[in-house]
Every structure is written in structure tokens, then in C-alpha cells.
Design an enzyme around this catalytic site. Sequence first.
Site, mmCIF file in Angstrom:
data_model
loop_
_atom_site.group_PDB
_atom_site.id
_atom_site.type_symbol
_atom_site.label_atom_id
_atom_site.label_comp_id
_atom_site.label_asym_id
_atom_site.label_seq_id
_atom_site.Cartn_x
_atom_site.Cartn_y
_atom_site.Cartn_z
ATOM 1 N N GLY A 31 0.940 -1.533 -0.288
ATOM 2 C CA GLY A 31 -0.071 -0.110 0.005
ATOM 3 C C GLY A 31 1.083 1.397 0.056
ATOM 4 O O GLY A 31 1.873 1.036 -0.252
ATOM 5 N N GLY A 36 5.644 3.369 -8.968
ATOM 6 C CA GLY A 36 6.014 2.498 -8.811
ATOM 7 C C GLY A 36 4.936 1.706 -9.398
ATOM 8 O O GLY A 36 4.467 0.273 -10.163
ATOM 9 N N HIS A 37 4.203 1.363 -7.682
ATOM 10 C CA HIS A 37 3.269 0.094 -8.008
ATOM 11 C C HIS A 37 2.108 0.396 -9.214
ATOM 12 O O HIS A 37 1.662 -0.853 -9.606
ATOM 13 C CB HIS A 37 2.373 0.469 -6.841
ATOM 14 C CG HIS A 37 3.387 0.489 -5.630
ATOM 15 N ND1 HIS A 37 3.371 2.005 -5.011
ATOM 16 C CD2 HIS A 37 3.668 -0.474 -4.542
ATOM 17 C CE1 HIS A 37 3.949 1.162 -3.277
ATOM 18 N NE2 HIS A 37 4.595 -0.114 -3.652
ATOM 19 N N GLN A 148 11.520 -4.113 -10.173
ATOM 20 C CA GLN A 148 12.987 -4.401 -9.637
ATOM 21 C C GLN A 148 13.757 -3.234 -9.527
ATOM 22 O O GLN A 148 14.847 -3.844 -8.542
ATOM 23 C CB GLN A 148 14.009 -3.625 -11.449
ATOM 24 C CG GLN A 148 15.337 -3.695 -11.537
ATOM 25 C CD GLN A 148 15.667 -5.469 -11.150
ATOM 26 O OE1 GLN A 148 15.405 -6.037 -11.576
ATOM 27 N NE2 GLN A 148 16.503 -5.725 -10.378
ATOM 28 N N LYS A 149 13.425 -2.722 -8.161
ATOM 29 C CA LYS A 149 13.507 -1.591 -7.158
ATOM 30 C C LYS A 149 13.838 -2.299 -6.197
ATOM 31 O O LYS A 149 14.950 -1.914 -5.571
ATOM 32 C CB LYS A 149 12.544 -0.785 -7.302
ATOM 33 C CG LYS A 149 12.429 -0.469 -5.480
ATOM 34 C CD LYS A 149 13.365 1.083 -5.760
ATOM 35 C CE LYS A 149 13.067 1.319 -4.227
ATOM 36 N NZ LYS A 149 12.966 0.628 -2.928
ATOM 37 N N ASP A 150 12.884 -3.406 -6.483
ATOM 38 C CA ASP A 150 13.879 -4.532 -4.697
ATOM 39 C C ASP A 150 13.805 -6.094 -5.674
ATOM 40 O O ASP A 150 13.620 -6.830 -5.909
ATOM 41 C CB ASP A 150 12.379 -5.238 -4.093
ATOM 42 C CG ASP A 150 11.710 -3.596 -3.407
ATOM 43 O OD1 ASP A 150 11.770 -3.398 -2.420
ATOM 44 O OD2 ASP A 150 10.492 -3.418 -4.159
ATOM 45 N N VAL A 176 10.743 2.933 -11.550
ATOM 46 C CA VAL A 176 10.119 3.923 -11.850
ATOM 47 C C VAL A 176 10.742 5.190 -10.672
ATOM 48 O O VAL A 176 11.037 4.691 -9.441
ATOM 49 C CB VAL A 176 8.806 3.989 -11.908
ATOM 50 C CG1 VAL A 176 8.266 5.508 -11.909
ATOM 51 C CG2 VAL A 176 8.180 3.311 -12.770
ATOM 52 N N MET A 184 11.193 5.599 -6.992
ATOM 53 C CA MET A 184 10.259 5.704 -6.121
ATOM 54 C C MET A 184 9.955 4.306 -4.385
ATOM 55 O O MET A 184 10.106 3.946 -5.047
ATOM 56 C CB MET A 184 9.004 5.614 -6.860
ATOM 57 C CG MET A 184 8.536 7.041 -7.529
ATOM 58 S SD MET A 184 7.326 7.104 -8.585
ATOM 59 C CE MET A 184 7.232 9.028 -8.698
ATOM 60 N N SER A 186 7.773 3.812 -0.978
ATOM 61 C CA SER A 186 6.573 4.505 0.167
ATOM 62 C C SER A 186 7.684 4.281 1.629
ATOM 63 O O SER A 186 7.014 5.839 1.753
ATOM 64 C CB SER A 186 5.854 3.562 0.457
ATOM 65 O OG SER A 186 5.165 2.718 -0.594
HETATM 66 P P1 AMP Z 1 6.288 -2.332 -1.400
HETATM 67 O O1 AMP Z 1 4.713 -2.217 -1.585
HETATM 68 O O2 AMP Z 1 6.671 -1.166 -1.533
HETATM 69 O O3 AMP Z 1 6.087 -3.774 -0.700
HETATM 70 O O4 AMP Z 1 5.590 -2.614 -3.281
HETATM 71 C C1 AMP Z 1 5.433 -3.603 -3.825
HETATM 72 C C2 AMP Z 1 6.107 -4.138 -5.323
HETATM 73 O O5 AMP Z 1 6.255 -2.754 -6.042
HETATM 74 C C3 AMP Z 1 6.977 -4.280 -5.165
HETATM 75 O O6 AMP Z 1 7.112 -5.377 -6.164
HETATM 76 C C4 AMP Z 1 8.168 -3.449 -5.540
HETATM 77 O O7 AMP Z 1 9.398 -4.123 -5.985
HETATM 78 C C5 AMP Z 1 7.615 -2.454 -6.127
HETATM 79 N N1 AMP Z 1 8.251 -1.255 -6.632
HETATM 80 C C6 AMP Z 1 8.097 -0.635 -4.988
HETATM 81 N N2 AMP Z 1 8.806 0.527 -5.365
HETATM 82 C C7 AMP Z 1 9.270 0.230 -6.865
HETATM 83 C C8 AMP Z 1 9.719 1.655 -7.568
HETATM 84 N N3 AMP Z 1 10.048 2.598 -7.659
HETATM 85 N N4 AMP Z 1 9.564 0.847 -9.434
HETATM 86 C C9 AMP Z 1 9.335 0.147 -9.502
HETATM 87 N N5 AMP Z 1 8.214 -0.446 -9.011
HETATM 88 C C10 AMP Z 1 8.167 -0.489 -7.432
#
Ligand code: AMP
Length: 286
Positions: A31, A36-37, A148-150, A176, A184, A186
Site C-alpha cells: 500500500g 512505481g506500484h 526491479q526496485k527490490d 520508476v 520511488m 513509500s
Molecule cells: P512495496 O509496496 O514497497 O512492498 O512494493 C510492492 C511492489 O512494488 C514490489 O514488487 C516493489 O518492487 C514494487 N515497487 C516499489 N517501488 C517501485 C518503483 N519505484 N518502481 C517499480 N516498482 C516498484
Amino acid sequence: MKIIKTIDEMQNLAKVLKREGKSIGFVPTMGYLHEGHLSLIRAARAKTDVVVVSIYVNPTQFSPNEDLDAYPRDFETDRILCENEGTDIIFCPRDGDMYHDGYSTYVEVENLTKHLCGASRPEHFRGVTTIVTKLFNIVMPDIAVFGQKDGQQALVIKRMVDDLNLPVEIIVSPTVRESDGLAMSSRNKYLTPEQRKNSPLLYKALKLAEKLVLKDGVRSSAEIIDKMLNLFHNIPGMKIDYISIVDTNSVQPVSEINSEVMIALAVFVGAARLIDNIILKPDKEV
Ligand code: AMP
């Protein structure tokens, strides 16, 4: 757009969709959604009939000293953003349902989780692979999209899916970034204006490494890491957790860059721990 809170309802609907021959695209998130999401939701939207986004801050991937309670949450904004991207279902389960009393089962990927973020967050990937397996069993996706961020997470999930023969295709979508290069996240919300100003340094360090490898022909990891570290000298409030160059297959550090590598770093900036990475093939022209 449907909002589903219970595991039974989500699983039953997934079964119905499958019987109807619909393909399911899945984007797991915690959330507090940003561009990015949304790029992952678009990637799922482009490939599947029904898009499910999960919003769940998974407690088992946080250590006791980490930011589980402080993690930003804003369901109403997330709901609007998902709806605007044509999401069909938001799945937002409750903690007590995902991890009921007596919960005892975990999924663990070995070796690939030892270095990089696994070194400073020893319980993190076990939590991630466990929740992703549970979510796959509930949502039953044909395709799941990760960022790819993670970068290490994406490699670990792909290995898990391959090792356990899970019937889902994993897509990894590009990072992103803000216009100044900061990936980007959270967690960028934790940054003060001063810290935010210094944070693009992570991407600058990665771009420097890219130039050293692809333009200058440097192959020594130690030399590249040293030059990246130099960029952070005398920058107040930034503390390096790691800068590392690993093989994308084994996620083990390499001393010479001869095959595809991931160059990754994590930096503590005030209350935030920022991560970023790039994948490089040494023979690729810039
Ligand atoms: P999170 O909510 O941070 O657990 O991320 C959920 C999904 O969004 C994961 O697969 C992350 O790798 C992806 N994600 C988070 N930030 C970015 C970003 N800046 N660009 C691309 N994907 C992202």
C-alpha cells in the site's frame, strides 16, 4: 472494482474466474501506492483479464526493531489510484486471518538471501517468500508482477517459483524514478527536505558504476565499490549499509565482473533505509 477482505471470498472468486477461463494478473503491495506500484498494475493490466492488487503490510517481513508500526498507510487514496488504473479487485486481508493463532509454517529460499539486504535484515526474505506463497495460493494468479526496485526480492521470488514449481509467471518491471533519479518508495515519506535533497546520490553512484564498467572497461568490483563509496564521503546523515556487486544467478558477491551482475546498495538516511540497484552485462554498450 471489488474490495475483498476475506481469504475465502478471494479464493472462491479466483476459482470461479479460472473456471470461466479468465487469466488473473496479480500485483502484491504493502500500500501507500505511488507511480512505481501503478506501473506494475499497468503491466498486469496489459497481459491479463482480471487484475488483483493486494494491499497488506506483512508483519513477518519486519524485524522487531523495524518500522512496521510507522509504515505509511492510506487506504482511501490507494483505492482511488487502483480504480483509476482499471484494477478489478483489491485484496486487503486482516493480520489475524493471514497469521492466525498457532501459525507455524514458513517458506525459505536459501543462499540467495544471505547477502545484500539479507545480511542486515536476516528475517526479511523468509517473511516475503512466506506471504507471497500464501497470496499466490489465495489469488491463484497466472502472472504476478514485481518491481526491479527490490532487485534481490525479484531474484528470490523467481527462484522460489522455479524451485517449488509454482504455476505462475513472474514479470519484473523497471524501477520508476523521480525526475532527479531517486527510486520511488513509500519510505521516501520519512525523508526531511534536507535528506530528500541528498538522496539521489544512490542513483548517481549506480550511474557512476555503470560508466566505469561499460565505458571505461573496469572489471574489478573493489575498484568500482571504492569509487562509489567516495561519493558518500562527507555527506551528513547518510550511512552506508552495503554497496555490493553480485552475480544475478547466485546473488553471491563477485570480485571480477565477467557475467551479468546486479550492483546494489542500501543507505540509511535519517529514519529511512533506501535501496536501489541496476543490472549490468559487461559486454553491453551504453
Ligand atoms: P512495496 O509496496 O514497497 O512492498 O512494493 C510492492 C511492489 O512494488 C514490489 O514488487 C516493489 O518492487 C514494487 N515497487 C516499489 N517501488 C517501485 C518503483 N519505484 N518502481 C517499480 N516498482 C516498484
